[in-house]
Design an enzyme around this catalytic site. Structure first.
Site, PDB file in Angstrom:
ATOM      1  N   ASP A 142     -15.579  -1.605  45.422  1.00  0.00           N
ATOM      2  CA  ASP A 142     -16.148  -2.033  44.141  1.00  0.00           C
ATOM      3  C   ASP A 142     -17.311  -3.004  44.350  1.00  0.00           C
ATOM      4  O   ASP A 142     -18.081  -3.256  43.430  1.00  0.00           O
ATOM      5  CB  ASP A 142     -15.059  -2.735  43.290  1.00  0.00           C
ATOM      6  CG  ASP A 142     -14.510  -1.833  42.204  1.00  0.00           C
ATOM      7  OD1 ASP A 142     -15.207  -0.877  41.808  1.00  0.00           O
ATOM      8  OD2 ASP A 142     -13.373  -2.090  41.745  1.00  0.00           O
ATOM      9  N   LYS A 166     -11.366   8.588  38.373  1.00  0.00           N
ATOM     10  CA  LYS A 166     -11.656   8.254  39.775  1.00  0.00           C
ATOM     11  C   LYS A 166     -10.883   9.192  40.702  1.00  0.00           C
ATOM     12  O   LYS A 166     -11.424   9.687  41.696  1.00  0.00           O
ATOM     13  CB  LYS A 166     -11.308   6.785  40.051  1.00  0.00           C
ATOM     14  CG  LYS A 166     -12.320   5.841  39.417  1.00  0.00           C
ATOM     15  CD  LYS A 166     -11.882   4.392  39.380  1.00  0.00           C
ATOM     16  CE  LYS A 166     -12.884   3.598  38.528  1.00  0.00           C
ATOM     17  NZ  LYS A 166     -12.497   2.206  38.348  1.00  0.00           N
ATOM     18  N   GLN A 218      -7.917  -1.729  39.738  1.00  0.00           N
ATOM     19  CA  GLN A 218      -8.502  -1.508  38.416  1.00  0.00           C
ATOM     20  C   GLN A 218      -8.424  -2.795  37.586  1.00  0.00           C
ATOM     21  O   GLN A 218      -7.346  -3.376  37.431  1.00  0.00           O
ATOM     22  CB  GLN A 218      -7.760  -0.351  37.714  1.00  0.00           C
ATOM     23  CG  GLN A 218      -8.356   0.046  36.383  1.00  0.00           C
ATOM     24  CD  GLN A 218      -9.780   0.580  36.487  1.00  0.00           C
ATOM     25  OE1 GLN A 218     -10.102   1.380  37.365  1.00  0.00           O
ATOM     26  NE2 GLN A 218     -10.649   0.126  35.606  1.00  0.00           N
TER      27      GLN A 218
END
Ligand code: NAD
Length: 280
Positions: free
Chosen positions: A119, A52, A96
């Site tokens: 997200d 990422k 995460q």
């Protein structure tokens, strides 16, 4: 032979489009910044976080890395999220997953400002998708939609069957296909006669999490098959939820593993970050 849907090429195209957009925004003085939080040092998570950061660097998005120890308390994590929510210069916040067992993932997701939830996991964004309002969409299903659209595959009026109903893949996938006017069936571990239901699909999305489960017994001749699964087989090679060699000869289009859905997730995360930078 079927059309091989090339996720590597399509994700590269999206990243290049975003790079150009970020360049234009920079000229106008707008900078995009993503904060990435990792708790503990699970090796798979470290690889995802590293990828990422690399994608951010390529596109020109600034990334702030917060690598917190495994023992971090929920309170400490929520405090950091609160600080990042308040920082004007941070556009996106990504925590995460999975988190260590002593931290409540739901509470963490709910703590992120929905306008920074790149997200697309916050209940407000999930709700917005459900009622057709703007908001961030979970990256993997959003990537699959791009694969279909950029490969010229029509969704409206098609029978779409999604295998799997997880919050991050199956459910948002079904909602997106519905938004595109597909006729959508969601199946799961309690579905009766899954083979017969799957065989109705013009577009079949497999997000089951079981290596090579989907053989040609589940696939109508000429169907489009999207394979979300990622597994390592006995020879340490990547494979999907679909038995590619068995299914490919009878379908009209298929995503390979690797190089299909996988690369799209990060591309769409980057897309969401750029969108976040445009939200006032
Ligand atoms: P999950 O385990 O949360 O959900 C799996 C779903 O499949 C469940 O809803 C379950 O009801 C259903 N299921 C399980 N066994 C079944 C069966 N025998 N018949 C019918 N349905 C069954 O998994 P997930 O997070 O949705 O991920 C699915 C797969 O996609 C995994 O292999 C995961 O690694 C992969 N994945 C890939 C990406 C990517 O970027 N390519 C992103 C997320 C997940």
């Amino acid at each position: 032979m079927p059309q091989i849907i090339d996720g590597k090429a399509i994700s590269a195209q999206i990243k290049d489009e975003l790079k150009e957009k970020v360049g234009t925004l920079k000229e106008k003085g707008v900078r995009i910044c993503l904060a990435v939080i990792q708790v503990g040092n699970d090796p798979a998570s470290s690889v995802y976080v590293g990828n990422k950061k690399k994608a951010c660097a390529y596109i020109g998005i600034e990334s702030l890395a917060y690598e917190l120890p495994e023992e971090t308390t929920q309170e400490e994590l929520l405090r950091l999220i609160g600080e990042l929510n308040a920082k004007k210069e941070v556009n996106g916040i990504l925590v995460q997953l999975p988190l260590p067992d002593h931290i409540d993932e739901g509470a963490v997701i709910r703590a992120i400002d929905p306008k920074k939830d790149v997200d697309g996991f916050h209940p407000q964004n999930v709700g917005a998708l459900c009622i057709g309002q703007p908001g961030f969409v979970s990256c993997t299903p959003a990537g699959i939609l791009q694969l279909l659209k950029r490969s010229g595959i029509e969704i409206a009026g098609k029978e779409c069957v999604v295998i799997g109903r997880s919050n991050i893949v199956g459910k948002p996938m079904a909602l997106l296909l519905l938004r595109e006017n597909g006729t959508v069936t969601v199946t799961h571990s309690k579905t009766k006669d899954l083979k017969a239901v799957a065989k109705r699909a013009d577009i079949l999305v497999a997000a089951v999490g079981r290596p090579k489960m989907i053989t040609r017994d589940y696939v109508k001749e000429g169907a489009v098959v999207i394979d979300v699964g990622i597994h390592r087989n006995e020879n340490n090679k990547l494979c999907g939820d679909v038995d590619y060699d068995d299914v490919a000869p009878i379908c009209s289009a298929i995503t390979p593993v690797p190089g299909g859905v996988g690369p799209m997730t990060i591309a769409m995360l980057m897309y969401n970050c750029v969108e976040a930078g445009n939200i006032k």
